[in-house]
Scaffold this motif. Sequence first.
Motif, PDB file in Angstrom:
ATOM      1  N   GLY A   1     -26.516  -5.856  16.079  1.00  0.00           N
ATOM      2  CA  GLY A   1     -27.926  -5.612  16.364  1.00  0.00           C
ATOM      3  C   GLY A   1     -28.774  -6.860  16.306  1.00  0.00           C
ATOM      4  O   GLY A   1     -30.004  -6.785  16.306  1.00  0.00           O
ATOM      5  N   ASN A   2     -28.158  -8.031  16.249  1.00  0.00           N
ATOM      6  CA  ASN A   2     -28.943  -9.266  16.204  1.00  0.00           C
ATOM      7  C   ASN A   2     -28.896 -10.040  17.514  1.00  0.00           C
ATOM      8  O   ASN A   2     -29.104 -11.257  17.520  1.00  0.00           O
ATOM      9  CB  ASN A   2     -28.488 -10.135  15.040  1.00  0.00           C
ATOM     10  N   GLY A   3     -28.615  -9.353  18.607  1.00  0.00           N
ATOM     11  CA  GLY A   3     -28.706  -9.987  19.916  1.00  0.00           C
ATOM     12  C   GLY A   3     -27.367 -10.238  20.587  1.00  0.00           C
ATOM     13  O   GLY A   3     -27.331 -10.659  21.743  1.00  0.00           O
ATOM     14  N   GLN A   4     -26.262  -9.943  19.878  1.00  0.00           N
ATOM     15  CA  GLN A   4     -24.957 -10.206  20.502  1.00  0.00           C
ATOM     16  C   GLN A   4     -24.779  -9.407  21.792  1.00  0.00           C
ATOM     17  O   GLN A   4     -24.345  -9.965  22.809  1.00  0.00           O
ATOM     18  CB  GLN A   4     -23.803  -9.832  19.555  1.00  0.00           C
ATOM     19  N   SER A   5     -25.119  -8.111  21.752  1.00  0.00           N
ATOM     20  CA  SER A   5     -24.921  -7.271  22.945  1.00  0.00           C
ATOM     21  C   SER A   5     -25.778  -7.781  24.091  1.00  0.00           C
ATOM     22  O   SER A   5     -25.341  -7.859  25.239  1.00  0.00           O
ATOM     23  CB  SER A   5     -25.310  -5.825  22.669  1.00  0.00           C
ATOM     24  N   GLU A   6     -27.038  -8.161  23.764  1.00  0.00           N
ATOM     25  CA  GLU A   6     -27.952  -8.644  24.808  1.00  0.00           C
ATOM     26  C   GLU A   6     -27.447  -9.968  25.379  1.00  0.00           C
ATOM     27  O   GLU A   6     -27.552 -10.207  26.576  1.00  0.00           O
ATOM     28  CB  GLU A   6     -29.366  -8.817  24.241  1.00  0.00           C
ATOM     29  N   LEU A   7     -26.881 -10.811  24.523  1.00  0.00           N
ATOM     30  CA  LEU A   7     -26.352 -12.082  25.004  1.00  0.00           C
ATOM     31  C   LEU A   7     -25.235 -11.826  26.024  1.00  0.00           C
ATOM     32  O   LEU A   7     -25.196 -12.453  27.089  1.00  0.00           O
ATOM     33  CB  LEU A   7     -25.821 -12.920  23.829  1.00  0.00           C
TER      34      LEU A   7
END
Length: 377
Positions: free
Chosen positions: A317-323
């Motif tokens: 939930g700290n941006g890995q999926s969005e990256l």
Amino acid sequence: MADTQDRTLVGSGVPAGTPEPPTSTHAPLLRLNNITKTFPGVVANRDVSSELHAGEILGLLGENGAGKSTLMNIVTGILRPDAGTIELNGEPVQIRNAQQARRLGIGMVHQHFMLVPTMTVAENVALGLRPRRPPISDVTRIASELREVSARYGLHVEPNAVVDSLSVGARQRAEILRLLHHRANVLIFDEPTSVLTPQEWLDLSEVFRDLAAEGRGIIFITHKLDELLGVANRCTVMRDGEVVGTIPAAGADRQTLATMMVGREVVLRVERPRPAAGDAALEVRGLGLHSEGRAVLDDISFDVRRGEVLGIVGVDGNGQSELVQVLTGLVAADTGEIVFHGRSERGELTPRAFIDLGGAVIPEDRHGRGVAVDLNL
Ligand SMILES: Nc1ncnc2c1ncn2[C@@H]1O[C@H](COP(=O)(O)OP(=O)(O)OP(=O)(O)O)[C@@H](O)[C@H]1O
Ligand SMILES: [Mg+2]
């Protein structure tokens, strides 16, 4: 079917739905006697016998296709054996379907999750209960019951969250909550750790220990020998549909288990020279992405060079999926630049272009997003 016909605990006074701890001090919680199951052209289980005791964590090991899932599907009523018998607390039982297994206190977290993604966690739990369509008030009650169970075991999941919005770790916790809500006391986990982060595995192993300490029995299928040895009391190894042996985890080592699994000596350590890192294959410069007024990617820059493996670490939930979404062209970044093999893809990257550039992705939820499971290769 009437409830009386549904009862499967032969010769016992235990009503369906209230699994009780072992009545006799010595009968195992679950005993499998000479189970055989054949599919066209393959004997998935051949004369398999095994025992699970109250308070025990039993590891079930075996190479791909050894028959582990088939055996557990028999225990949970999804498959019927061709031959063999099952006993619970020393009493013979016939497990005709999944509902019956559930009423007997047997539950499983499957290799591929079984929750309905468009429904909330509480609605999913309600689905498994009778009557088939519980009123909304029941879902509210179930949600508050789930909250209690969740707090008691440290299984953090919001019962009113839609399953599709949850990380795979949270989905797994939701599945466990469902089993506990159904008062399962034989809990089976089919490769639960393949999708978990190391921290999530540590948390899950604590849950295993707590559940076992309460006198439940746990069967844990895995390929990861270290994890198994760290948590299991005994390990059963299957090969080609048969049980090769069961050994205590204390004193067992990876080499012994691997040899039992494969049937010959296995080299567990492969020495390879470190590859020399070459030119940058991927350069990421100052990527930024906002979602709902908040920066989910804030000035991300890194290089990945040829011959290199780059790990990106962070709590879910700290941006890995969005990256990953930005790098694969699914989502356009607000700012920054992505350079593949020296070619800049400023703001124009599409999934097609990503593939044409030689990119490939194995997503977090491989079954949900990685393949169309109904299609052939
Ligand atoms: N529904 C099915 N129809 C036909 N064959 C099946 C079916 N399910 C399993 N098999 C076969 O039975 C054997 C045992 O499969 P099973 O899925 O039980 O293995 P496993 O030990 O769980 O493997 P893995 O580690 O890959 O999950 C395999 O040869 C498999 O191809
Ligand atoms: Mg399997």
